[in-house]
Design an enzyme around this catalytic site. Structure first.
Site, short mmCIF file in Angstrom:
data_model
loop_
_atom_site.label_atom_id
_atom_site.label_comp_id
_atom_site.label_asym_id
_atom_site.label_seq_id
_atom_site.Cartn_x
_atom_site.Cartn_y
_atom_site.Cartn_z
N SER A 157 0.84 -1.19 0.00
CA SER A 157 0.00 0.00 0.00
C SER A 157 0.88 1.26 0.00
O SER A 157 1.67 1.46 -0.92
CB SER A 157 -0.93 -0.03 1.21
OG SER A 157 -1.96 0.94 1.08
N LYS A 207 -20.12 17.57 3.72
CA LYS A 207 -19.19 17.82 4.82
C LYS A 207 -19.06 16.61 5.73
O LYS A 207 -18.02 16.34 6.30
CB LYS A 207 -19.68 19.04 5.62
CG LYS A 207 -18.75 19.42 6.78
CD LYS A 207 -17.36 19.77 6.28
CE LYS A 207 -16.44 20.14 7.43
NZ LYS A 207 -15.07 20.39 6.96
#
Length: 356
Positions: free
Chosen positions: A167, A219
């Site tokens: 990763s 948000k």
């Protein structure tokens, strides 16, 4: 007896003065010879250059850059003597990364120090020993950017993966000009993941409602406390896809020979399989790589950043930022770190109030 001693002392002083005078005369002659020598050097180069073609002058210039012009024993006149080639240097770094890539704090200092002292034209090189399973996008993105700085400075970057570069770890590893892993190291995991628990149903059962006020449609999408919606999942998936695209593009840019479409599946592979997929260039241990450098006559330096050490006395005294000093240490021993944390925060707040 006294007159004899005085005469001997005067004679000794005279000899010292004569030696000092002769030394100064010799130094003056030496300076004069050196000046004449430099003038002769310049005239010699000028005359040789005037007899050469344009290509010849270029070759002659390159020769002068790697040669000393000087007197040689047994040879009268001026001659060219090849300089001994300077040894190239290898700077060894270590990055045992955690989930947040907190080690980047030291890595950035180490890279800066190397860039300021290394010489790319001499063939200097950086070797990074890498071990990490990745973590946050921002942390490992910054760590990879530090390695790109090494290459931008013209220094060759070799990375040795000892156990794992997955990763975010592979985001760092792919920056290498030469990528090496041990035979059973794990590489890959080119993908993005996010996960979190959701306790909405449990809170509802207990009669607890978690209220959130936002400005901006997205948000707050998935959170542990609100009931997830299909729109929340879709937006989160879209965000992950965008990050994944950035990840793949970065790997492709740093390692063009790698077919990213075949390996950007989130899978990992051990050394041999990783080599077959061009995720790595060689299978070898870090120890063998270091021995290669030694056999090549390289100078090898280990580089590690260390925080400035505070003296024992400094640890006992209250700091300017409200660290608490001896009193805080005593409270930690008696009541634990949480109490000390409140004590230190109270001190900082009080200091801020006074300053205001």
């Amino acid at each position: 007896g006294d007159s004899s001693s005085s005469s001997s002392s005067s004679s000794s002083m005279m000899k010292k003065m004569q030696l000092k005078r002769k030394s100064k005369e010799l130094q003056a002659k030496q300076a004069s010879v050196l000046s004449a020598y430099n003038e002769a050097e310049t005239e010699f180069i000028r005359k040789v250059s005037s007899q050469l073609s344009e290509d010849g002058r270029k070759e002659f210039t390159q020769l002068l850059k790697k040669a000393d012009i000087g007197w040689q024993d047994g040879i009268s006149g001026l001659s060219l003597a090849e300089k001994a080639a300077a040894k190239s240097q290898v700077f060894v770094l270590n990055f045992p990364g955690d989930v947040t890539a907190s080690q980047v704090k030291g890595l950035r200092q180490e890279v800066t120090a190397i860039i300021r002292s290394a010489n790319a034209t001499r063939g200097d090189e950086v070797l990074l020993v890498l071990n990490t399973g990745g973590g946050t996008v921002t942390g490992y993105g910054l760590a990879a950017a530090q390695l790109v700085r090494v290459k931008a400075a013209g220094l060759k970057l070799t990375i040795c993966v000892e156990q794992v570069a997955a990763s975010g770890g592979y985001m760092m590893a792919c920056c290498a000009d030469r990528l090496i892993s041990s035979p059973f190291a794990v590489l890959g995991s080119i993908g993005v993941i996010t996960q979190q628990p959701n306790v909405y149903d449990r809170l509802k059962k207990e009669g607890v409602e978690f209220l959130t006020v936002t400005a901006g449609k997205y948000k707050r999408t998935l959170t542990p406390f609100k009931k997830p919606t299909e729109e929340d999942f879709d937006k989160t998936k879209e965000d992950l896809e965008a990050i994944w695209t950035l990840f793949k593009d970065f790997v492709k840019e740093q390692r063009p020979k790698l077919d990213v479409s075949l390996v950007a599946t989130g899978e990992t592979w051990f050394g041999k399989d990783a080599l077959e997929r061009n995720l790595v260039d060689e299978l070898k241990t870090t120890d063998d790589v270091l021995l290669e450098y030694l056999d090549e006559g390289r100078d090898i330096y280990s580089v590690k950043y260390s925080e400035p050490q505070t003296s024992p006395l400094g640890q006992l005294l209250p700091s300017a930022t409200g660290g608490g000093g001896l009193r805080a240490l005593a409270m930690a021993w008696l009541f634990g770190d949480q109490v000390v944390g409140r004590y230190v925060n109270d001190r900082a707040t009080s200091a801020g109030g006074l300053a205001g």
